[in-house]
Design a protein around this motif. Structure first.
Motif, PDB file in Angstrom:
ATOM      1  N   LEU A 110       8.563  -7.037  12.860  1.00 32.21           N
ATOM      2  CA  LEU A 110       8.848  -6.164  11.731  1.00 32.21           C
ATOM      3  C   LEU A 110       7.624  -5.998  10.839  1.00 32.21           C
ATOM      4  O   LEU A 110       7.333  -4.888  10.365  1.00 32.21           O
ATOM      5  N   VAL A 111       6.893  -7.083  10.606  1.00 28.41           N
ATOM      6  CA  VAL A 111       5.677  -6.989   9.789  1.00 28.41           C
ATOM      7  C   VAL A 111       4.637  -6.102  10.474  1.00 28.41           C
ATOM      8  O   VAL A 111       4.014  -5.239   9.841  1.00 28.41           O
ATOM      9  N   ALA A 112       4.448  -6.296  11.786  1.00 25.99           N
ATOM     10  CA  ALA A 112       3.483  -5.478  12.523  1.00 25.99           C
ATOM     11  C   ALA A 112       3.894  -4.009  12.523  1.00 25.99           C
ATOM     12  O   ALA A 112       3.054  -3.112  12.384  1.00 25.99           O
ATOM     13  N   ALA A 113       5.198  -3.751  12.672  1.00 23.81           N
ATOM     14  CA  ALA A 113       5.686  -2.372  12.659  1.00 23.81           C
ATOM     15  C   ALA A 113       5.458  -1.722  11.305  1.00 23.81           C
ATOM     16  O   ALA A 113       5.069  -0.550  11.216  1.00 23.81           O
ATOM     17  N   SER A 114       5.687  -2.476  10.232  1.00 23.37           N
ATOM     18  CA  SER A 114       5.455  -1.941   8.889  1.00 23.37           C
ATOM     19  C   SER A 114       3.984  -1.613   8.684  1.00 23.37           C
ATOM     20  O   SER A 114       3.635  -0.562   8.136  1.00 23.37           O
ATOM     21  N   THR A 115       3.106  -2.503   9.136  1.00 32.40           N
ATOM     22  CA  THR A 115       1.672  -2.359   8.899  1.00 32.40           C
ATOM     23  C   THR A 115       1.046  -1.252   9.733  1.00 32.40           C
ATOM     24  O   THR A 115       0.254  -0.444   9.224  1.00 32.40           O
ATOM     25  N   PHE A 116       1.386  -1.201  11.015  1.00 34.66           N
ATOM     26  CA  PHE A 116       0.689  -0.306  11.937  1.00 34.66           C
ATOM     27  C   PHE A 116       1.527   0.856  12.466  1.00 34.66           C
ATOM     28  O   PHE A 116       1.034   1.641  13.273  1.00 34.66           O
ATOM     29  N   VAL A 117       2.789   0.975  12.029  1.00 41.56           N
ATOM     30  CA  VAL A 117       3.623   2.102  12.444  1.00 41.56           C
ATOM     31  C   VAL A 117       4.161   2.850  11.218  1.00 41.56           C
ATOM     32  O   VAL A 117       3.912   4.049  11.053  1.00 41.56           O
ATOM     33  N   ILE A 118       4.893   2.136  10.362  1.00 37.23           N
ATOM     34  CA  ILE A 118       5.502   2.785   9.196  1.00 37.23           C
ATOM     35  C   ILE A 118       4.442   3.323   8.245  1.00 37.23           C
ATOM     36  O   ILE A 118       4.486   4.490   7.821  1.00 37.23           O
ATOM     37  N   PHE A 119       3.466   2.493   7.889  1.00 36.06           N
ATOM     38  CA  PHE A 119       2.399   2.925   6.987  1.00 36.06           C
ATOM     39  C   PHE A 119       1.656   4.153   7.535  1.00 36.06           C
ATOM     40  O   PHE A 119       1.499   5.157   6.825  1.00 36.06           O
ATOM     41  N   PRO A 120       1.153   4.101   8.784  1.00 38.42           N
ATOM     42  CA  PRO A 120       0.451   5.284   9.315  1.00 38.42           C
ATOM     43  C   PRO A 120       1.320   6.534   9.364  1.00 38.42           C
ATOM     44  O   PRO A 120       0.830   7.640   9.080  1.00 38.42           O
ATOM     45  N   LEU A 121       2.607   6.395   9.709  1.00 34.49           N
ATOM     46  CA  LEU A 121       3.490   7.558   9.748  1.00 34.49           C
ATOM     47  C   LEU A 121       3.646   8.176   8.357  1.00 34.49           C
ATOM     48  O   LEU A 121       3.634   9.398   8.201  1.00 34.49           O
ATOM     49  N   LEU A 122       3.802   7.323   7.346  1.00 36.41           N
ATOM     50  CA  LEU A 122       3.884   7.824   5.977  1.00 36.41           C
ATOM     51  C   LEU A 122       2.605   8.562   5.591  1.00 36.41           C
ATOM     52  O   LEU A 122       2.641   9.600   4.918  1.00 36.41           O
ATOM     53  N   GLY A 123       1.468   8.012   6.004  1.00 36.41           N
ATOM     54  CA  GLY A 123       0.193   8.659   5.707  1.00 36.41           C
ATOM     55  C   GLY A 123       0.051  10.005   6.390  1.00 36.41           C
ATOM     56  O   GLY A 123      -0.373  10.989   5.768  1.00 36.41           O
ATOM     57  N   ILE A 124       0.417  10.084   7.668  1.00 38.84           N
ATOM     58  CA  ILE A 124       0.315  11.342   8.412  1.00 38.84           C
ATOM     59  C   ILE A 124       1.230  12.402   7.811  1.00 38.84           C
ATOM     60  O   ILE A 124       0.843  13.575   7.668  1.00 38.84           O
ATOM     61  N   LEU A 125       2.443  12.012   7.439  1.00 44.51           N
ATOM     62  CA  LEU A 125       3.378  12.956   6.833  1.00 44.51           C
ATOM     63  C   LEU A 125       2.887  13.445   5.465  1.00 44.51           C
ATOM     64  O   LEU A 125       3.260  14.535   5.020  1.00 44.51           O
ATOM     65  N   SER A 126       2.064  12.635   4.811  1.00 51.52           N
ATOM     66  CA  SER A 126       1.592  12.983   3.466  1.00 51.52           C
ATOM     67  C   SER A 126       0.275  13.749   3.468  1.00 51.52           C
ATOM     68  O   SER A 126      -0.206  14.141   2.395  1.00 51.52           O
ATOM     69  N   ILE A 127      -0.320  13.977   4.634  1.00 52.95           N
ATOM     70  CA  ILE A 127      -1.627  14.650   4.699  1.00 52.95           C
ATOM     71  C   ILE A 127      -1.640  15.989   3.963  1.00 52.95           C
ATOM     72  O   ILE A 127      -2.552  16.241   3.157  1.00 52.95           O
TER      73      ILE A 127
END
Length: 333
Positions: free
Chosen positions: A76-93
């Motif tokens: 869950l920590v790895a998913a938050s760091t390297f999946v959830i965070f990047p997805l939020l960033g890409i959606l916010s571009i």
């Protein structure tokens, strides 16, 4: 009632927040440069090494093994760091690019691609009464994965500049500063473990002073290099707002997911602190490698702001949860 509560507010727990303010102010008003910059950088490394040595001496091998084998928490920590965070960033571009411009937008994206910060995640988990062993494993593994995943993620979302990979010395530095002292502490636990456990103030002061040193050194670098001069005040406020929104969303998501997946209180604290943080200490050196040949003056602004913001917010959460735990213990006596 307010007057009588003031001594409690200025209690021992609040020295950390006071230290944060002093560190930021000192970095802005009296930044270190030249030989003193080297001195404080070495002191920061020494504090981190001591911190992990003491954690190794304090934590039982059984606790460390259970933390490492806690695959659901680590995932869950790895998913938050390297999946959830990047997805939020890409959606916010689109939003970031329209408001902040390309450089600061890329800086925000870079924040989303970074590994979790190590020492502060563990320090906050310890202060809040969370699963420290699991936090050490999660944050350390995140840092090691970030050496490889951060350049890959940045390359996937941005074609400008970049490098073929990360210098192997970055990986070795993580091992030298984090893993080696921790293993040494585990080995020395036989002789000094009981003393370290009996003197909790030693690890507490080490937790706090490590973060203070890192903050002071980072702000000193920014002042000496004139980073703040290139940023209008309005843009600074906008970056602060976006960083705050990003942090709140991830804090809520990690809390929500960890609760829905029925983790214990101790595990939830480790997940929230390790899964919501981004490393300034790792991010800036890696930035120099990943964006070699490209100007990085403004790119560093979002990670500096997000880093300080996460420390302030998480310090409030850690003190509050730690106080709640102490009250429960007192109530059960």
């Amino acid at each position: 009632m307010i007057l009588f509560s003031m001594p409690g507010f200025l209690s021992k727990l609040d020295r950390f927040t006071v230290g944060l303010v002093v560190s930021v102010s000192a970095g802005i008003l009296i930044p270190c440069s030249g030989v003193w910059d080297t001195v404080f950088s070495r002191l920061s490394d020494a504090a981190i090494i001591l911190l992990f040595f003491l954690y190794g001496a304090k934590l039982s091998r059984r606790s460390v093994w259970e933390g490492l084998m806690h695959w659901r928490l680590q995932s869950l920590v790895a998913a938050s760091t390297f999946v959830i965070f990047p997805l939020l960033g890409i959606l916010s571009i689109p939003m970031w690019n329209a408001v902040l411009g390309p450089d600061l937008c890329m800086g925000m994206l870079y924040v989303c691609m970074l590994p979790s910060t190590v020492q502060s995640s563990i320090a906050f988990t310890s202060m809040a009464g969370g699963n420290v062993a699991a936090a050490i494993c999660s944050a350390s593994v995140s840092s090691l994965l970030g050496v490889f995943l951060t350049p890959l993620l940045v390359g996937l979302v941005w074609s400008r500049g970049g490098a073929d990979g990360v210098d192997f010395s970055t990986f070795l530095n993580i091992c030298y500063i984090i893993l080696v002292p921790f293993v040494a502490g585990q080995i020395a636990q036989r002789w000094i473990g009981k003393w370290v456990v009996a003197h909790r103030n030693v690890t507490s002061w080490t937790d706090h002073s490590t973060i203070w040193l890192v903050i002071y050194t980072a702000f000193s670098h920014a002042m000496v290099n004139g980073v703040w001069k290139n940023l209008p005040w309005l843009s600074l406020v906008e970056v602060l707002g976006f960083c705050a929104l990003l942090l709140v969303v991830v804090l809520w998501l990690t809390a929500f997911l960890s609760r829905r997946l029925r983790f214990s209180r101790e595990d939830r604290i480790a997940i929230i602190f390790c899964g919501s943080k981004k490393s300034l200490a790792t991010g800036i050196p890696m930035m120099n490698v990943i964006f070699a040949g490209s100007p990085i003056g403004l790119l560093v602004i979002p990670i500096m702001i997000f880093h300080q913001l996460q420390l302030m917010v998480c310090s409030i959460l850690a003190r509050r949860w730690g106080r709640d735990l102490e009250e429960k213990k007192d109530g059960s006596l």
